[in-house]
Design a protein around this motif. Structure first.
Motif, PDB file in Angstrom:
ATOM      1  N   PHE A   6       0.839  -1.207  -0.136  1.00 62.72           N
ATOM      2  CA  PHE A   6       0.063  -0.061   0.172  1.00 62.72           C
ATOM      3  C   PHE A   6       0.985   1.289   0.075  1.00 62.72           C
ATOM      4  N   VAL A   7       0.188   2.292  -0.374  1.00 58.61           N
ATOM      5  CA  VAL A   7       1.019   3.612  -0.255  1.00 58.61           C
ATOM      6  C   VAL A   7       0.939   4.268   1.014  1.00 58.61           C
ATOM      7  N   SER A   8       2.148   4.613   1.477  1.00 55.03           N
ATOM      8  CA  SER A   8       2.068   4.964   2.964  1.00 55.03           C
ATOM      9  C   SER A   8       1.320   6.366   3.128  1.00 55.03           C
ATOM     10  N   ALA A   9       0.928   6.987   2.112  1.00 51.68           N
ATOM     11  CA  ALA A   9       0.381   8.434   2.345  1.00 51.68           C
ATOM     12  C   ALA A   9      -0.994   8.371   3.162  1.00 51.68           C
ATOM     13  N   PRO A 248     -12.939   8.502  -6.594  1.00 49.84           N
ATOM     14  CA  PRO A 248     -11.967   7.417  -6.614  1.00 49.84           C
ATOM     15  C   PRO A 248     -12.717   6.400  -5.569  1.00 49.84           C
ATOM     16  N   LYS A 249     -12.426   5.194  -5.620  1.00 51.20           N
ATOM     17  CA  LYS A 249     -13.007   4.304  -4.872  1.00 51.20           C
ATOM     18  C   LYS A 249     -11.734   3.185  -4.576  1.00 51.20           C
ATOM     19  N   LEU A 250     -12.240   2.359  -3.466  1.00 46.69           N
ATOM     20  CA  LEU A 250     -11.166   1.111  -3.024  1.00 46.69           C
ATOM     21  C   LEU A 250     -11.479   0.111  -4.345  1.00 46.69           C
ATOM     22  N   PRO A 251     -10.502  -0.674  -4.510  1.00 44.40           N
ATOM     23  CA  PRO A 251     -10.559  -1.873  -5.303  1.00 44.40           C
ATOM     24  C   PRO A 251     -11.848  -2.635  -5.134  1.00 44.40           C
ATOM     25  N   GLY A 252     -12.576  -2.938  -6.095  1.00 43.77           N
ATOM     26  CA  GLY A 252     -14.021  -3.821  -6.001  1.00 43.77           C
ATOM     27  C   GLY A 252     -15.179  -2.896  -5.662  1.00 43.77           C
ATOM     28  N   ILE A 276      -1.834  -0.801  -3.107  1.00 44.76           N
ATOM     29  CA  ILE A 276      -3.145  -0.229  -2.899  1.00 44.76           C
ATOM     30  C   ILE A 276      -3.004   1.263  -2.677  1.00 44.76           C
ATOM     31  N   GLU A 277      -3.555   2.036  -3.493  1.00 50.23           N
ATOM     32  CA  GLU A 277      -3.864   3.370  -3.128  1.00 50.23           C
ATOM     33  C   GLU A 277      -5.065   3.733  -2.680  1.00 50.23           C
ATOM     34  N   LEU A 295      -7.490  -2.662   4.643  1.00 54.14           N
ATOM     35  CA  LEU A 295      -7.769  -4.332   4.862  1.00 54.14           C
ATOM     36  C   LEU A 295      -9.010  -4.755   4.078  1.00 54.14           C
ATOM     37  N   THR A 296     -10.005  -3.834   3.660  1.00 51.09           N
ATOM     38  CA  THR A 296     -11.041  -4.189   3.027  1.00 51.09           C
ATOM     39  C   THR A 296     -10.296  -4.307   1.399  1.00 51.09           C
ATOM     40  N   ALA A 297      -9.586  -3.454   1.193  1.00 48.06           N
ATOM     41  CA  ALA A 297      -9.050  -3.529  -0.354  1.00 48.06           C
ATOM     42  C   ALA A 297      -8.002  -4.794  -0.302  1.00 48.06           C
ATOM     43  N   ARG A 298      -7.290  -5.073   0.749  1.00 46.48           N
ATOM     44  CA  ARG A 298      -6.526  -6.349   0.645  1.00 46.48           C
ATOM     45  C   ARG A 298      -7.135  -7.464   0.811  1.00 46.48           C
ATOM     46  N   ASN A 299      -8.147  -7.712   1.429  1.00 42.46           N
ATOM     47  CA  ASN A 299      -9.113  -8.763   1.528  1.00 42.46           C
ATOM     48  C   ASN A 299      -9.769  -9.139  -0.189  1.00 42.46           C
ATOM     49  N   TYR A 300     -10.219  -7.779  -0.625  1.00 45.68           N
ATOM     50  CA  TYR A 300     -10.786  -8.318  -1.675  1.00 45.68           C
ATOM     51  C   TYR A 300      -9.537  -8.499  -3.103  1.00 45.68           C
ATOM     52  N   LEU A 301      -8.710  -7.979  -2.920  1.00 50.07           N
ATOM     53  CA  LEU A 301      -7.354  -8.353  -4.027  1.00 50.07           C
ATOM     54  C   LEU A 301      -6.999  -9.438  -3.809  1.00 50.07           C
ATOM     55  N   SER A 302      -6.978 -10.098  -2.523  1.00 48.80           N
ATOM     56  CA  SER A 302      -6.224 -11.440  -2.273  1.00 48.80           C
ATOM     57  C   SER A 302      -6.767 -12.478  -3.242  1.00 48.80           C
TER      58      SER A 302
END
Length: 306
Positions: A6-9, A248-252, A276-277, A295-302
Motif C-alpha cells: 500500500f501507499v504510505s500516504a 475514487p474508490k477502493l478496489p472492488g 493499494i492507493e 484491509l478491505t482492499a487487501r481482502n478483496y484483492l487477495s
C-alpha cells in the motif's frame, strides 16, 4: 506472482516504523514510502507526507531502514513524491526537480528499484508546449536515474480535480498518445509508468490495453478503483471538473473489472509490486476507517494474488 502493498500516504500521522509495523502485522509484502520534504506545507489531500526524510538520510539511517524492513519481512516497493515539476512558477519547479533528484539518489542508496512521481504540467498551456518543457526538465533527471541505476515510475493521474488545476491538470502523462511522445523524446527504458488504471476509467478509456502495449515500461502498479456516476455525467459533461461525475474508490467498489485487469497484468508478465492507493472518501474520518479501507482492499484483492 505479485507482491501486495500500500501507499504510505494514507497513514500520514504514523512514523516510518509504525507504517512498516502495520504492513508486517497485516501480511503486506511491501510499502511505497512517501518522501515529501520535511515540513512541507502542501495541503493537497494525501500530499505532504514524509515517512523518509531524504535530506536527513545518513549512513546510520540507511542501515536502520534496511535492517528494520528486513526484520519485519516487508520491503519498500518505491519512494514516492508527487509534485508538479513543470509548474509555471520557475522557483517552485526548480524546488520540485531538486527534491526529485534527492529522492532518486536516496532510492539508489537504499537499494530500492524505483522512484515514483509525476511529470507535471503547466495547466494553462497545450501538450506541445508541455512536451518541450518536459524535454528541457526531464532529460537531466532521467540521466541521473540512469547513472545510479534507479527506474522512474510516472503515475498517470491527470491531477485535474480542483479549480486551480483547470483546465489541463498538473500532470501531462495521462494517455498512451502522450506516453508515446514522451518515450520518443526520452527513449531511455529508465523512464516508465507507475500505472494506475482508475484514471483511464473516468477518461472513458481502455484500462487494460496499456498493460499489453507498455509491458516493458511497467515499473510499478497502483491499485485504485473509480466509479463514474453516469447520471451526473449526463448533466455536466466530460468538460466539467472530473470530480463532478466520478469518485475514487477502493478496489472492488468501482467500475474496474479486477479479474480482467490481473489477467492482463499476468499476460504482460509483470512480476513486480502492486500497491493499494486509498483515496476513497467513504473511508475517511477516523483511524479505524482508514485501517478498514486498507484491509478491505487487501481482502478483496487477495483472490487475484494466489
Amino acid at each position: 506472482m505479485h507482491q501486495l502493498g500500500f501507499v504510505s500516504a494514507i497513514l500520514a500521522e504514523r512514523t516510518f516504523e509504525e507504517v512498516i509495523d502495520f504492513a508486517s502485522e497485516k501480511n503486506f509484502k511491501c510499502v511505497e514510502v512517501m518522501c515529501w520534504p520535511a515540513g512541507n506545507a502542501d495541503a493537497r489531500r494525501y500530499a505532504g507526507v514524509t515517512h523518509i526524510d531524504v535530506e536527513a538520510l545518513d549512513e546510520t539511517q540507511i542501515a536502520h531502514i534496511k535492517n528494520y524492513t528486513t526484520e519485519k519481512g516487508v520491503f519498500i516497493s518505491g519512494l514516492g513524491y508527487y509534485p508538479n515539476p513543470l509548474d509555471p512558477d520557475v522557483n517552485k519547479a526548480n524546488f520540485y526537480v531538486d527534491h526529485i533528484k534527492k529522492i532518486i539518489q536516496a532510492t539508489a542508496k537504499l537499494e530500492i528499484p524505483v522512484m515514483n512521481t509525476f511529470i507535471g504540467r503547466d495547466p494553462s498551456k497545450n501538450i506541445a508546449y508541455n512536451l518541450d518543457k518536459f524535454k528541457e526538465t526531464w532529460t537531466d533527471i532521467v540521466k541521473l536515474a540512469e547513472e545510479v541505476g534507479v527506474k522512474i515510475g510516472i503515475e498517470n493521474c491527470p491531477m485535474f480535480f480542483t479549480n486551480d488545476e483547470w483546465p489541463g491538470g498538473k500532470n501531462m502523462a495521462t494517455t498512451p498518445a502522450i506516453w508515446d511522445k514522451m518515450f520518443e523524446i526520452i527513449p531511455s527504458a529508465t523512464l516508465g509508468l507507475n500505472y494506475d488504471p482508475s484514471h483511464l476509467v473516468w477518461q472513458m478509456m481502455d484500462y487494460t490495453r496499456p498493460l499489453y502495449d507498455y509491458r516493458d515500461r511497467l515499473h510499478h502498479i497502483h491499485l485504485k478503483d473509480a466509479k463514474v456516476y453516469y447520471d451526473k455525467l449526463s448533466r455536466v459533461g466530460i468538460m466539467a471538473n472530473p470530480l463532478e461525475y466520478h469518485s475514487p474508490k477502493l478496489p472492488g467498489l468501482g467500475d474496474i473489472n479486477w479479474g480482467k485487469f490481473f489477467s492482463a497484468l499476468n499476460d504482460a508478465r509483470y512480476r513486480g509490486p502492486v500497491v493499494i492507493e486509498v483515496e476513497d472518501k467513504a473511508y475517511e474520518g477516523s483511524v479505524e476507517n482508514v485501517e478498514s479501507a486498507i484491509l478491505t482492499a487487501r481482502n478483496y484483492l487477495s483472490q487475484f494474488l494466489g
